[in-house]
Design a protein around this motif. Structure first.
Motif, mmCIF file in Angstrom:
data_model
loop_
_atom_site.group_PDB
_atom_site.id
_atom_site.type_symbol
_atom_site.label_atom_id
_atom_site.label_comp_id
_atom_site.label_asym_id
_atom_site.label_seq_id
_atom_site.Cartn_x
_atom_site.Cartn_y
_atom_site.Cartn_z
ATOM 1 N N THR A 82 50.771 33.372 21.326
ATOM 2 C CA THR A 82 49.624 32.460 21.343
ATOM 3 C C THR A 82 49.366 31.849 22.726
ATOM 4 O OG1 THR A 82 51.033 30.627 20.655
ATOM 5 C CG2 THR A 82 49.920 31.859 18.902
ATOM 6 N N GLU A 83 50.223 32.163 23.690
ATOM 7 C CA GLU A 83 50.020 31.599 25.036
ATOM 8 C C GLU A 83 49.015 32.452 25.814
ATOM 9 O OE1 GLU A 83 53.515 28.779 26.417
ATOM 10 O OE2 GLU A 83 53.856 30.878 26.870
ATOM 11 N N LEU A 84 47.787 32.388 25.352
ATOM 12 C CA LEU A 84 46.769 33.298 25.886
ATOM 13 C C LEU A 84 46.460 33.029 27.359
ATOM 14 C CD1 LEU A 84 44.400 33.429 22.765
ATOM 15 C CD2 LEU A 84 46.305 34.931 23.337
ATOM 16 N N GLU A 85 46.496 31.746 27.762
ATOM 17 C CA GLU A 85 46.191 31.419 29.178
ATOM 18 C C GLU A 85 47.153 32.138 30.129
ATOM 19 O OE1 GLU A 85 45.778 29.105 26.922
ATOM 20 O OE2 GLU A 85 43.748 28.349 27.312
ATOM 21 N N TYR A 115 36.094 32.121 26.911
ATOM 22 C CA TYR A 115 36.187 32.550 25.520
ATOM 23 C C TYR A 115 37.434 31.948 24.863
ATOM 24 C CZ TYR A 115 36.495 35.739 21.534
ATOM 25 O OH TYR A 115 36.584 36.263 20.270
ATOM 26 N N ILE A 116 38.530 32.020 25.582
ATOM 27 C CA ILE A 116 39.796 31.531 25.033
ATOM 28 C C ILE A 116 39.782 30.005 24.862
ATOM 29 C CG2 ILE A 116 42.219 31.157 25.702
ATOM 30 C CD1 ILE A 116 42.144 34.040 26.729
ATOM 31 N N SER A 117 39.181 29.327 25.840
ATOM 32 C CA SER A 117 39.205 27.861 25.765
ATOM 33 C C SER A 117 38.349 27.336 24.610
ATOM 34 C CB SER A 117 38.764 27.241 27.098
ATOM 35 O OG SER A 117 37.422 27.576 27.332
ATOM 36 N N SER A 118 37.460 28.211 24.101
ATOM 37 C CA SER A 118 36.624 27.760 22.974
ATOM 38 C C SER A 118 37.384 27.848 21.646
ATOM 39 C CB SER A 118 35.365 28.638 22.892
ATOM 40 O OG SER A 118 35.713 29.936 22.430
ATOM 41 N N MET A 119 38.579 28.425 21.667
ATOM 42 C CA MET A 119 39.320 28.626 20.417
ATOM 43 C C MET A 119 40.224 27.442 20.101
ATOM 44 S SD MET A 119 40.868 32.420 20.763
ATOM 45 C CE MET A 119 39.940 33.819 21.315
ATOM 46 N N ASP A 120 40.214 27.022 18.827
ATOM 47 C CA ASP A 120 41.209 26.019 18.431
ATOM 48 C C ASP A 120 42.523 26.763 18.150
ATOM 49 O OD1 ASP A 120 40.995 27.151 15.924
ATOM 50 O OD2 ASP A 120 39.737 25.562 15.110
ATOM 51 N N PRO A 121 43.630 26.032 17.970
ATOM 52 C CA PRO A 121 44.927 26.705 17.809
ATOM 53 C C PRO A 121 44.953 27.725 16.670
ATOM 54 C CG PRO A 121 45.253 24.374 18.197
ATOM 55 C CD PRO A 121 43.776 24.568 18.042
ATOM 56 N N GLU A 122 44.233 27.398 15.591
ATOM 57 C CA GLU A 122 44.226 28.311 14.436
ATOM 58 C C GLU A 122 43.537 29.638 14.796
ATOM 59 O OE1 GLU A 122 42.545 28.080 9.911
ATOM 60 O OE2 GLU A 122 42.805 26.198 11.010
ATOM 61 N N ARG A 123 42.417 29.548 15.485
ATOM 62 C CA ARG A 123 41.663 30.750 15.879
ATOM 63 C C ARG A 123 42.462 31.571 16.905
ATOM 64 N NH1 ARG A 123 39.873 35.079 15.423
ATOM 65 N NH2 ARG A 123 38.408 35.927 16.895
ATOM 66 N N ARG A 124 43.142 30.842 17.764
ATOM 67 C CA ARG A 124 43.989 31.479 18.791
ATOM 68 C C ARG A 124 45.062 32.351 18.132
ATOM 69 N NH1 ARG A 124 45.100 28.933 24.188
ATOM 70 N NH2 ARG A 124 43.040 28.087 23.853
ATOM 71 N N LEU A 125 45.677 31.758 17.102
ATOM 72 C CA LEU A 125 46.718 32.511 16.394
ATOM 73 C C LEU A 125 46.117 33.703 15.673
ATOM 74 C CD1 LEU A 125 49.566 32.990 15.321
ATOM 75 C CD2 LEU A 125 49.154 31.239 13.582
ATOM 76 N N SER A 126 44.977 33.491 14.998
ATOM 77 C CA SER A 126 44.417 34.620 14.254
ATOM 78 C C SER A 126 43.928 35.704 15.211
ATOM 79 C CB SER A 126 43.334 34.193 13.257
ATOM 80 O OG SER A 126 42.229 33.712 13.925
ATOM 81 N N PHE A 127 43.432 35.301 16.377
ATOM 82 C CA PHE A 127 43.024 36.279 17.405
ATOM 83 C C PHE A 127 44.235 37.135 17.809
ATOM 84 C CE2 PHE A 127 42.942 37.308 21.947
ATOM 85 C CZ PHE A 127 41.741 37.995 22.073
ATOM 86 N N ALA A 128 45.341 36.471 18.102
ATOM 87 C CA ALA A 128 46.543 37.210 18.534
ATOM 88 C C ALA A 128 47.063 38.104 17.410
ATOM 89 C CB ALA A 128 47.620 36.233 18.993
ATOM 90 N N ARG A 129 47.007 37.566 16.183
ATOM 91 C CA ARG A 129 47.495 38.362 15.041
ATOM 92 C C ARG A 129 46.654 39.624 14.826
ATOM 93 N NH1 ARG A 129 50.537 35.975 10.775
ATOM 94 N NH2 ARG A 129 49.080 36.886 9.320
ATOM 95 N N GLU A 130 45.343 39.493 15.043
ATOM 96 C CA GLU A 130 44.468 40.676 14.889
ATOM 97 C C GLU A 130 44.941 41.804 15.812
ATOM 98 O OE1 GLU A 130 40.615 39.137 15.923
ATOM 99 O OE2 GLU A 130 40.608 37.808 14.174
#
Ligand SMILES: Cc1cc2nc3c(=O)[nH]c(=O)nc-3n(C[C@H](O)[C@H](O)[C@H](O)COP(=O)(O)O)c2cc1C
Length: 199
Positions: A82-85, A115-130
């Motif tokens: 989840t550490e996308l940055e 794009y990444i900064s617009s994500m809340d933690p939940e979306r960040r996790l689901s993005f990574a999981r995808e």
């Protein structure tokens, strides 16, 4: 093995025979996983590789006691990173080292950061999981292509895995892939007909 044959012959193995996959073969699979596609090439995954019998025994109770866990050669624990940055920073450095001009690199990296900064933690996790599930697909088909078997597994307790494996908070166990040599017999494969799936 031809790709189509690997896809058609692969099945979710319920029990392995305990034989160890040769290290060079294992590394070939890890490369197949490593080269999976991901959005922006962020590669937001970390994969814990378990081969210790003691550890597998411990994890079995956190995996609905499924036999694959203890009978497999290696258990791959696919975690979403989840550490996308940090990943974007690495991509930026990589593009710089590849010689991408600043006037191309900056807007591209800026767009990803935005794009990444617009994500809340939940979306960040689901993005990574995808993205992790794409790598999982490479793992199961890649295993068959290399001559061994696998089982993708969602039936486990991610929190218990994190604790047992001392996985840092930023990596979230998402799905497992047990790999090894099958000791069971596949049941006939069936899928919905083509006309039901494609429109
Ligand atoms: C995300 C995911 C999670 C799964 N979890 C499990 C599991 O916990 N245990 C298991 O035996 N099979 C599991 N499976 C395997 C499916 O049950 C199997 O792929 C499906 O029934 C189709 O059968 P086949 O893969 O043999 O063609 C999982 C598959 C996927 C893709």
């Amino acid at each position: 093995m031809d790709f189509k044959d690997a896809v058609m012959q692969r099945y979710a193995t319920k029990q392995f025979d305990g034989r160890l996959i040769d290290e060079s073969l294992l590394f070939q699979l890890l490369d197949i996983i490593r080269f999976s596609p991901s959005a922006f090439n962020l590669q937001p995954w970390k994969i814990k590789i378990i081969s210790s019998a003691k550890l597998k025994e411990k994890l079995k109770i956190h995996s609905n006691n499924q036999l694959q866990i203890t009978s497999c050669s290696h258990l791959l624990v696919f975690c979403a990173n989840t550490e996308l940055e940090l990943l974007v920073n690495r991509i930026e450095q990589k593009l710089e080292s590849l010689g991408m001009p600043l006037d191309v690199r900056d807007p591209y990296i800026g767009m990803i950061r935005n794009y990444i900064s617009s994500m809340d933690p939940e979306r960040r996790l689901s993005f990574a999981r995808e993205q992790v599930f794409v790598a999982l697909a490479n793992a199961v088909n890649g295993a068959k292509a290399l001559g061994f078997d696998s089982c993708p597994m969602g039936g486990f307790d991610p929190a218990a895995y994190s604790e047992a494996l001392f996985i840092p908070d930023e990596y979230v166990p998402t799905v497992l892939c047990a790999i090894g040599y099958a000791a069971d017999t596949p049941t006939p494969k069936w899928r919905f007909p083509r006309e039901d799936l494609f429109f």
